[in-house]
Motif scaffolding. Structure first.
Motif, PDB file in Angstrom:
ATOM      1  N   ARG A   1       0.852  -1.185   0.000  1.00  0.00           N
ATOM      2  CA  ARG A   1       0.000   0.000   0.000  1.00  0.00           C
ATOM      3  C   ARG A   1       0.890   1.239   0.000  1.00  0.00           C
ATOM      4  O   ARG A   1       2.089   1.141   0.250  1.00  0.00           O
ATOM      5  CB  ARG A   1      -0.876  -0.012   1.246  1.00  0.00           C
ATOM      6  CG  ARG A   1      -1.895  -1.119   1.245  1.00  0.00           C
ATOM      7  CD  ARG A   1      -2.870  -0.930   2.419  1.00  0.00           C
ATOM      8  NE  ARG A   1      -3.982  -1.826   2.279  1.00  0.00           N
ATOM      9  CZ  ARG A   1      -4.055  -3.033   2.845  1.00  0.00           C
ATOM     10  NH1 ARG A   1      -3.069  -3.450   3.601  1.00  0.00           N
ATOM     11  NH2 ARG A   1      -5.087  -3.802   2.651  1.00  0.00           N
ATOM     12  N   PRO A   2       0.325   2.415  -0.224  1.00  0.00           N
ATOM     13  CA  PRO A   2       1.133   3.645  -0.150  1.00  0.00           C
ATOM     14  C   PRO A   2       1.822   3.827   1.207  1.00  0.00           C
ATOM     15  O   PRO A   2       2.861   4.453   1.296  1.00  0.00           O
ATOM     16  CB  PRO A   2       0.110   4.759  -0.415  1.00  0.00           C
ATOM     17  CG  PRO A   2      -0.963   4.102  -1.220  1.00  0.00           C
ATOM     18  CD  PRO A   2      -1.028   2.687  -0.717  1.00  0.00           C
ATOM     19  N   SER A   3       1.241   3.245   2.250  1.00  0.00           N
ATOM     20  CA  SER A   3       1.836   3.349   3.592  1.00  0.00           C
ATOM     21  C   SER A   3       3.051   2.444   3.749  1.00  0.00           C
ATOM     22  O   SER A   3       3.782   2.554   4.727  1.00  0.00           O
ATOM     23  CB  SER A   3       0.803   2.977   4.655  1.00  0.00           C
ATOM     24  OG  SER A   3       0.437   1.610   4.528  1.00  0.00           O
ATOM     25  N   GLY A   4       3.244   1.520   2.795  1.00  0.00           N
ATOM     26  CA  GLY A   4       4.362   0.586   2.881  1.00  0.00           C
ATOM     27  C   GLY A   4       3.967  -0.767   3.429  1.00  0.00           C
ATOM     28  O   GLY A   4       4.768  -1.699   3.424  1.00  0.00           O
ATOM     29  N   ARG A   5       2.760  -0.914   3.895  1.00  0.00           N
ATOM     30  CA  ARG A   5       2.290  -2.198   4.412  1.00  0.00           C
ATOM     31  C   ARG A   5       1.922  -3.114   3.257  1.00  0.00           C
ATOM     32  O   ARG A   5       1.333  -2.679   2.264  1.00  0.00           O
ATOM     33  CB  ARG A   5       1.082  -1.989   5.317  1.00  0.00           C
ATOM     34  CG  ARG A   5       1.447  -1.110   6.514  1.00  0.00           C
ATOM     35  CD  ARG A   5       0.521  -1.296   7.607  1.00  0.00           C
ATOM     36  NE  ARG A   5       0.684  -2.657   8.100  1.00  0.00           N
ATOM     37  CZ  ARG A   5       0.062  -3.107   9.157  1.00  0.00           C
ATOM     38  NH1 ARG A   5      -0.749  -2.341   9.822  1.00  0.00           N
ATOM     39  NH2 ARG A   5       0.242  -4.345   9.563  1.00  0.00           N
ATOM     40  N   PRO A   6       2.274  -4.396   3.354  1.00  0.00           N
ATOM     41  CA  PRO A   6       1.966  -5.320   2.256  1.00  0.00           C
ATOM     42  C   PRO A   6       0.467  -5.567   2.134  1.00  0.00           C
ATOM     43  O   PRO A   6      -0.279  -5.455   3.107  1.00  0.00           O
ATOM     44  CB  PRO A   6       2.697  -6.602   2.662  1.00  0.00           C
ATOM     45  CG  PRO A   6       3.013  -6.465   4.095  1.00  0.00           C
ATOM     46  CD  PRO A   6       2.999  -5.020   4.441  1.00  0.00           C
ATOM     47  N   LEU A   7       0.049  -5.901   0.925  1.00  0.00           N
ATOM     48  CA  LEU A   7      -1.345  -6.283   0.713  1.00  0.00           C
ATOM     49  C   LEU A   7      -1.545  -7.672   1.304  1.00  0.00           C
ATOM     50  O   LEU A   7      -0.912  -8.649   0.880  1.00  0.00           O
ATOM     51  CB  LEU A   7      -1.684  -6.285  -0.781  1.00  0.00           C
ATOM     52  CG  LEU A   7      -1.727  -4.917  -1.450  1.00  0.00           C
ATOM     53  CD1 LEU A   7      -1.940  -5.072  -2.947  1.00  0.00           C
ATOM     54  CD2 LEU A   7      -2.829  -4.072  -0.837  1.00  0.00           C
ATOM     55  N   ARG A   8      -2.382  -7.755   2.273  1.00  0.00           N
ATOM     56  CA  ARG A   8      -2.553  -8.989   3.032  1.00  0.00           C
ATOM     57  C   ARG A   8      -3.041 -10.139   2.155  1.00  0.00           C
ATOM     58  O   ARG A   8      -2.638 -11.285   2.350  1.00  0.00           O
ATOM     59  CB  ARG A   8      -3.506  -8.756   4.191  1.00  0.00           C
ATOM     60  CG  ARG A   8      -3.547  -9.936   5.103  1.00  0.00           C
ATOM     61  CD  ARG A   8      -4.293  -9.646   6.358  1.00  0.00           C
ATOM     62  NE  ARG A   8      -4.244 -10.841   7.176  1.00  0.00           N
ATOM     63  CZ  ARG A   8      -4.269 -10.838   8.461  1.00  0.00           C
ATOM     64  NH1 ARG A   8      -4.328  -9.717   9.101  1.00  0.00           N
ATOM     65  NH2 ARG A   8      -4.230 -11.962   9.125  1.00  0.00           N
ATOM     66  N   GLU A   9      -3.880  -9.856   1.199  1.00  0.00           N
ATOM     67  CA  GLU A   9      -4.422 -10.915   0.343  1.00  0.00           C
ATOM     68  C   GLU A   9      -3.300 -11.628  -0.412  1.00  0.00           C
ATOM     69  O   GLU A   9      -3.295 -12.857  -0.516  1.00  0.00           O
ATOM     70  CB  GLU A   9      -5.439 -10.348  -0.654  1.00  0.00           C
ATOM     71  CG  GLU A   9      -6.641  -9.675  -0.031  1.00  0.00           C
ATOM     72  CD  GLU A   9      -6.343  -8.255   0.462  1.00  0.00           C
ATOM     73  OE1 GLU A   9      -5.479  -7.566  -0.126  1.00  0.00           O
ATOM     74  OE2 GLU A   9      -6.969  -7.850   1.445  1.00  0.00           O
ATOM     75  N   GLU A  10      -2.356 -10.852  -0.939  1.00  0.00           N
ATOM     76  CA  GLU A  10      -1.237 -11.453  -1.667  1.00  0.00           C
ATOM     77  C   GLU A  10      -0.331 -12.235  -0.729  1.00  0.00           C
ATOM     78  O   GLU A  10       0.149 -13.312  -1.074  1.00  0.00           O
ATOM     79  CB  GLU A  10      -0.436 -10.370  -2.400  1.00  0.00           C
ATOM     80  CG  GLU A  10      -1.162  -9.772  -3.578  1.00  0.00           C
ATOM     81  CD  GLU A  10      -0.289  -8.765  -4.315  1.00  0.00           C
ATOM     82  OE1 GLU A  10       0.954  -8.874  -4.261  1.00  0.00           O
ATOM     83  OE2 GLU A  10      -0.871  -7.866  -4.953  1.00  0.00           O
ATOM     84  N   ALA A  11      -0.093 -11.681   0.439  1.00  0.00           N
ATOM     85  CA  ALA A  11       0.763 -12.365   1.411  1.00  0.00           C
ATOM     86  C   ALA A  11       0.106 -13.660   1.889  1.00  0.00           C
ATOM     87  O   ALA A  11       0.768 -14.690   2.033  1.00  0.00           O
ATOM     88  CB  ALA A  11       1.053 -11.451   2.600  1.00  0.00           C
ATOM     89  N   ASP A  12      -1.194 -13.605   2.122  1.00  0.00           N
ATOM     90  CA  ASP A  12      -1.910 -14.806   2.558  1.00  0.00           C
ATOM     91  C   ASP A  12      -1.877 -15.905   1.498  1.00  0.00           C
ATOM     92  O   ASP A  12      -1.847 -17.087   1.824  1.00  0.00           O
ATOM     93  CB  ASP A  12      -3.367 -14.476   2.895  1.00  0.00           C
ATOM     94  CG  ASP A  12      -3.507 -13.716   4.209  1.00  0.00           C
ATOM     95  OD1 ASP A  12      -2.529 -13.695   4.989  1.00  0.00           O
ATOM     96  OD2 ASP A  12      -4.589 -13.147   4.440  1.00  0.00           O
ATOM     97  N   ALA A  13      -1.855 -15.525   0.237  1.00  0.00           N
ATOM     98  CA  ALA A  13      -1.808 -16.512  -0.845  1.00  0.00           C
ATOM     99  C   ALA A  13      -0.472 -17.248  -0.862  1.00  0.00           C
ATOM    100  O   ALA A  13      -0.402 -18.420  -1.251  1.00  0.00           O
ATOM    101  CB  ALA A  13      -2.051 -15.836  -2.186  1.00  0.00           C
ATOM    102  N   LEU A  14       0.607 -16.588  -0.441  1.00  0.00           N
ATOM    103  CA  LEU A  14       1.928 -17.220  -0.420  1.00  0.00           C
ATOM    104  C   LEU A  14       2.161 -18.061   0.838  1.00  0.00           C
ATOM    105  O   LEU A  14       3.015 -18.948   0.844  1.00  0.00           O
ATOM    106  CB  LEU A  14       3.022 -16.145  -0.486  1.00  0.00           C
ATOM    107  CG  LEU A  14       3.067 -15.301  -1.747  1.00  0.00           C
ATOM    108  CD1 LEU A  14       4.088 -14.184  -1.589  1.00  0.00           C
ATOM    109  CD2 LEU A  14       3.407 -16.165  -2.939  1.00  0.00           C
ATOM    110  N   PHE A  15       1.410 -17.777   1.875  1.00  0.00           N
ATOM    111  CA  PHE A  15       1.649 -18.389   3.178  1.00  0.00           C
ATOM    112  C   PHE A  15       1.615 -19.917   3.185  1.00  0.00           C
ATOM    113  O   PHE A  15       2.489 -20.543   3.785  1.00  0.00           O
ATOM    114  CB  PHE A  15       0.655 -17.815   4.189  1.00  0.00           C
ATOM    115  CG  PHE A  15       0.843 -18.338   5.561  1.00  0.00           C
ATOM    116  CD1 PHE A  15       1.883 -17.885   6.347  1.00  0.00           C
ATOM    117  CD2 PHE A  15       0.002 -19.312   6.067  1.00  0.00           C
ATOM    118  CE1 PHE A  15       2.082 -18.384   7.615  1.00  0.00           C
ATOM    119  CE2 PHE A  15       0.190 -19.815   7.328  1.00  0.00           C
ATOM    120  CZ  PHE A  15       1.227 -19.345   8.105  1.00  0.00           C
TER     121      PHE A  15
END
Length: 151
Positions: A85-99
């Protein structure tokens, strides 16, 4: 690099806090009043606890960085990128897909520090800092064990 600066600033601020609180604690201890002495003892206990916590967190950061560098030197860091995101936090949906992939690696090789470190990175990307830190702590312990066993 900005994280290191932030850690340094926080460490200096905590050190200043410890010195000031210890000074007040000493004055209260020297007052001779029972309440003052009790408060002085408490004011000495709090900075000791703060210094212990700071030392523990700094040591964790140093060891996590060392283990991360070792994994990077072995070209074992995850290659997937997660949008942020613009804040620098990762998009959770994408991270959850890799988990699931990284969890399966740990289940397949529970004594592999590399798998645990990658799982910690996946937890962190998914926003679960508590589990990320636990996984990285496990990776640090396993890496230390494998390094001493190799000697």
């Amino acid at each position: 690099m900005s994280a290191r600066i932030g850690v340094a600033v926080m460490a200096v601020m905590l050190a200043l806090y410890i010195v000031l609180v210890a000074q007040r604690g000493w004055l209260l201890l020297m007052s001779g009043e029972p309440v003052g002495v009790a408060m002085g003892v408490a004011l000495f206990a709090l900075p000791v606890l703060a210094a212990w916590g700071l030392g523990r967190e700094l040591w964790f950061g140093v060891r996590a960085q060392q283990v991360g560098r070792r994994l990077e030197a072995e070209d074992g860091l995850p290659t997937e990128t997660v949008s942020v995101r613009p804040s620098g936090r990762p998009l959770r949906e994408e991270a959850d897909a890799l988990f699931p992939r990284y969890r399966a690696e740990v289940e397949a090789a529970p004594d592999d520090w590399r798998a645990w470190y990658r799982l910690g990175l996946a937890y962190d990307a998914a926003g679960d800092r508590r589990r990320a830190r636990a996984a990285v702590r496990k990776a640090i312990a396993l890496e230390r064990t494998s390094r001493t066993a190799a000697r």
